[in-house]
Design a protein around this motif. Structure first.
Motif, PDB file in Angstrom:
ATOM      1  N   THR A  17       0.827  -1.194   0.000  1.00 45.04           N
ATOM      2  CA  THR A  17       0.000   0.000   0.000  1.00 45.04           C
ATOM      3  C   THR A  17       0.870   1.255   0.000  1.00 45.04           C
ATOM      4  N   ARG A  21      -2.905   6.267  -0.170  1.00 43.20           N
ATOM      5  CA  ARG A  21      -4.064   5.389  -0.044  1.00 43.20           C
ATOM      6  C   ARG A  21      -4.345   5.026   1.411  1.00 43.20           C
ATOM      7  N   VAL A  22      -3.288   4.780   2.159  1.00 43.68           N
ATOM      8  CA  VAL A  22      -3.506   4.499   3.588  1.00 43.68           C
ATOM      9  C   VAL A  22      -4.131   5.717   4.258  1.00 43.68           C
ATOM     10  N   ALA A  25      -7.786   6.001   3.449  1.00 44.81           N
ATOM     11  CA  ALA A  25      -8.595   5.013   4.180  1.00 44.81           C
ATOM     12  C   ALA A  25      -8.672   5.382   5.657  1.00 44.81           C
ATOM     13  N   ARG A  26      -7.532   5.785   6.207  1.00 42.53           N
ATOM     14  CA  ARG A  26      -7.470   6.125   7.635  1.00 42.53           C
ATOM     15  C   ARG A  26      -8.365   7.334   7.925  1.00 42.53           C
ATOM     16  N   ARG A  28     -10.915   8.341   6.225  1.00 42.81           N
ATOM     17  CA  ARG A  28     -12.319   7.967   6.072  1.00 42.81           C
ATOM     18  C   ARG A  28     -12.810   7.235   7.329  1.00 42.81           C
ATOM     19  N   VAL A  29     -12.011   6.326   7.816  1.00 37.54           N
ATOM     20  CA  VAL A  29     -12.418   5.560   8.995  1.00 37.54           C
ATOM     21  C   VAL A  29     -12.482   6.464  10.230  1.00 37.54           C
ATOM     22  N   LEU A  30     -11.449   7.275  10.420  1.00 38.35           N
ATOM     23  CA  LEU A  30     -11.426   8.087  11.648  1.00 38.35           C
ATOM     24  C   LEU A  30     -12.473   9.196  11.605  1.00 38.35           C
ATOM     25  N   GLY A  32     -15.268   8.784  10.191  1.00 37.04           N
ATOM     26  CA  GLY A  32     -16.478   8.015  10.480  1.00 37.04           C
ATOM     27  C   GLY A  32     -16.642   7.773  11.966  1.00 37.04           C
ATOM     28  N   THR A  33     -15.534   7.554  12.653  1.00 35.53           N
ATOM     29  CA  THR A  33     -15.648   7.311  14.095  1.00 35.53           C
ATOM     30  C   THR A  33     -15.933   8.612  14.827  1.00 35.53           C
ATOM     31  N   ARG A  36     -19.472   9.950  15.052  1.00 37.95           N
ATOM     32  CA  ARG A  36     -20.319   9.255  16.017  1.00 37.95           C
ATOM     33  C   ARG A  36     -19.844   9.470  17.442  1.00 37.95           C
ATOM     34  N   ARG A 187     -10.368  15.201  20.051  1.00 33.13           N
ATOM     35  CA  ARG A 187      -9.508  14.204  20.651  1.00 33.13           C
ATOM     36  C   ARG A 187     -10.192  13.739  21.918  1.00 33.13           C
TER      37      ARG A 187
END
Lengths: 329, 177
Positions: A17, A21-22, A25-26, A28-30, A32-33, A36, A187
């Motif tokens: 990778t 790209r990492v 992805a990171r 997008r995920v973070l 997303g977290t 919420r 944070r």
């Protein structure tokens, strides 16, 4: 040979990778977290609550750091001055031992407040065509009773490379987080709930034993991952004594999956020795000034190329007679 | 406060450590089953789903790895026709020329008669359930218990699927796997 090894051997593998790209992805995920995050507000501690309070009051005392070049932070001179000594010491491991000895020999310090001032850098690629780097100063204050307050400076956003700037222009030059008055980067602090900073041993073996006793039993982390997270908390978010901090270095250095690296640099351009842990591609790095044993930075880096995904570069850390800014309602 | 709330799975800040520790292997697992673009998208999606469902994470059913592999496998299941098409394409034309994953082990395997073409054809011939268990073992190196936890099926189901898959693969390849 493991079962079905032939499939693993013969079928085409994926290319390694790359950084962008990492990062995408990171991010997008973070992101997303974080969206919420309200779900976990009940766990947010005093520190994070204080951030909210301070920012709600518009009390931002830390100047914007955008465009600052590496090396402006005060510990830079000492760190880079000693960095050349790293190569002359027989091994990184010896250098780390000496650094830990020097840290342990430091006096605990005096003053009513503990201050940890760090520059937080975070790269994100929420828009998939360009990388944005957000920076801000975060000052954590802890008094002798353990009460905490965190002051977060204004975020400055930049585009790290010419390619990012071009892609950003092509995307219509959208405003970045730092362009907005209310830009905040969340944070939520991690606090091992049952551990009190005052209980922390000053010897590596005892520290490890205590931390492992408090390891979550939910299978979410292995011993080593847990010890790294706990050490991160001790070094960045508590007023632990120099001896406890040195013990944390030694504890990590002895773990089988931790590497001691002779030379690493942080986002402020300071060089030091480093402890490293993680996967083949993504590494957690703890950069230490070999001359004083002081913590320079905690950062997540790509193994290949060394790009920094996120970082805390410590500018000041220790007891002081100064006081945190007053929160006005 | 329960232990699970103290864990990385439940904590946004520490969830980054779950991502950092497992993203590459999940990406690799998916990337060996699907086209890379789709795989990378699903790899990120795996962690988003994991975070969304963090409160249902049950440590008694295994650790984080099988849990993530299970989510990734379910996401890959939505693309099973694309996966089978990919195996059929590989069966016709072999691996792409720029694939630099060809190391010595592969050369030895090829000389023993197991080629990418043959193996791809064999994998295309497995049922979805059989392929899931085989690839979780082959790529994820999960134990049978972990495969059962990942897929939410009984251990006996895992054993019988593996047994059937082994027979089919042996018949297609002409060697024990």
């Amino acid at each position: 040979m493991k079962e079905f090894q032939v499939i693993d051997d013969v079928m085409p593998d994926v290319p390694p990778t790359d950084h962008a790209r990492v990062l995408a992805a990171r991010a997008r995920v973070l992101e997303g977290t974080r969206r919420r995050r309200p779900a976990v507000w009940p766990r947010v501690t005093l520190a994070a609550a204080a951030v909210t309070g301070v920012l709600a009051a518009g009390f931002v005392v830390v100047p914007r750091l955008g465009g600052e070049q590496a090396g402006t932070a005060s510990p830079a001179a000492t760190a880079s001055g000693t960095a050349t000594a790293v190569a002359t010491i027989s091994s990184p491991r010896d250098a780390l031992e000496k650094a830990a000895d020097r840290l342990a020999a430091q006096p605990p310090g005096t003053g009513a407040w503990w201050r940890r001032e760090a520059i937080r850098t975070e790269q994100t690629r929420a828009n998939s065509s360009f990388t944005v780097e957000n920076r801000y100063t975060e000052v954590l204050w802890i008094d002798r009773h353990g009460n905490q307050r965190t002051v977060q400076g204004r975020v400055s956003s930049s585009l790290p490379t010419a390619a990012d700037r071009r892609a950003w222009k092509r995307a219509g030059s959208p405003k970045l987080c730092g362009d907005h008055e209310d830009c905040r980067i969340g944070r939520v602090s991690f606090f091992p709930l049952a551990l009190k900073p005052t209980m922390l041993p000053e010897e590596a073996g005892a520290l490890k034993a205590l931390l492992l006793k408090h390891r979550p039993t939910d299978g979410s982390t292995d011993d080593e991952g847990w010890l790294w997270n706990a050490a991160r908390w001790i070094l960045l978010d508590t007023a632990a004594t120099p001896r406890t901090r040195a013990a944390a270095y030694r504890m990590l250095a002895d773990l089988p999956g931790t590497d001691v690296v002779g030379r690493a640099s942080d986002t402020e351009g300071r060089a030091g020795i480093a402890l490293e842990h993680g996967t083949v591609g993504i590494r957690q790095q703890m950069v230490i000034d070999p001359g004083s044993g002081d913590l320079l930075a905690l950062q997540t880096v790509m193994a290949k190329g060394g790009a920094v995904l996120d970082a805390y570069a410590v500018r000041r850390l220790g007891w002081t007679d100064e006081r945190p800014p007053r929160i006005t309602d | 406060m329960t232990a699970s709330l103290d864990g990385a799975v439940a904590d946004p800040e520490r969830f980054a450590t779950v991502f950092d520790a497992h993203y590459e292997e999940i990406r690799r697992y998916l990337g060996r089953r699907l086209d890379l673009d789709v795989a990378e998208d699903l790899a990120a999606e795996t962690f988003l789903v994991a975070f969304r469902r963090r409160h249902s994470f049950d440590a008694d059913r295994g650790g984080v790895r099988p849990w993530l592999y299970g989510i990734a496998t379910k996401l890959a299941g939505r693309h099973r026709r694309a996966e089978v098409r990919r195996y059929r394409a590989l069966a016709r034309s072999g691996p792409p020329q720029d694939d630099d994953g060809h190391d010595q082990r592969i050369v030895e395997r090829v000389s023993a008669g197991v080629t990418v073409q043959k193996l791809s054809a064999a994998l295309a011939g497995l049922s979805r359930g059989e392929r899931d268990v085989v690839l979780l073992v082959a790529y994820g190196e999960l134990t049978y218990d972990e495969v059962a936890a990942a897929l939410g099926v009984a251990n006996g189901t895992v054993a019988s699927r593996l047994s059937r898959a082994r027979t089919k693969l042996r018949d297609s390849l002409g060697v024990e796997v």
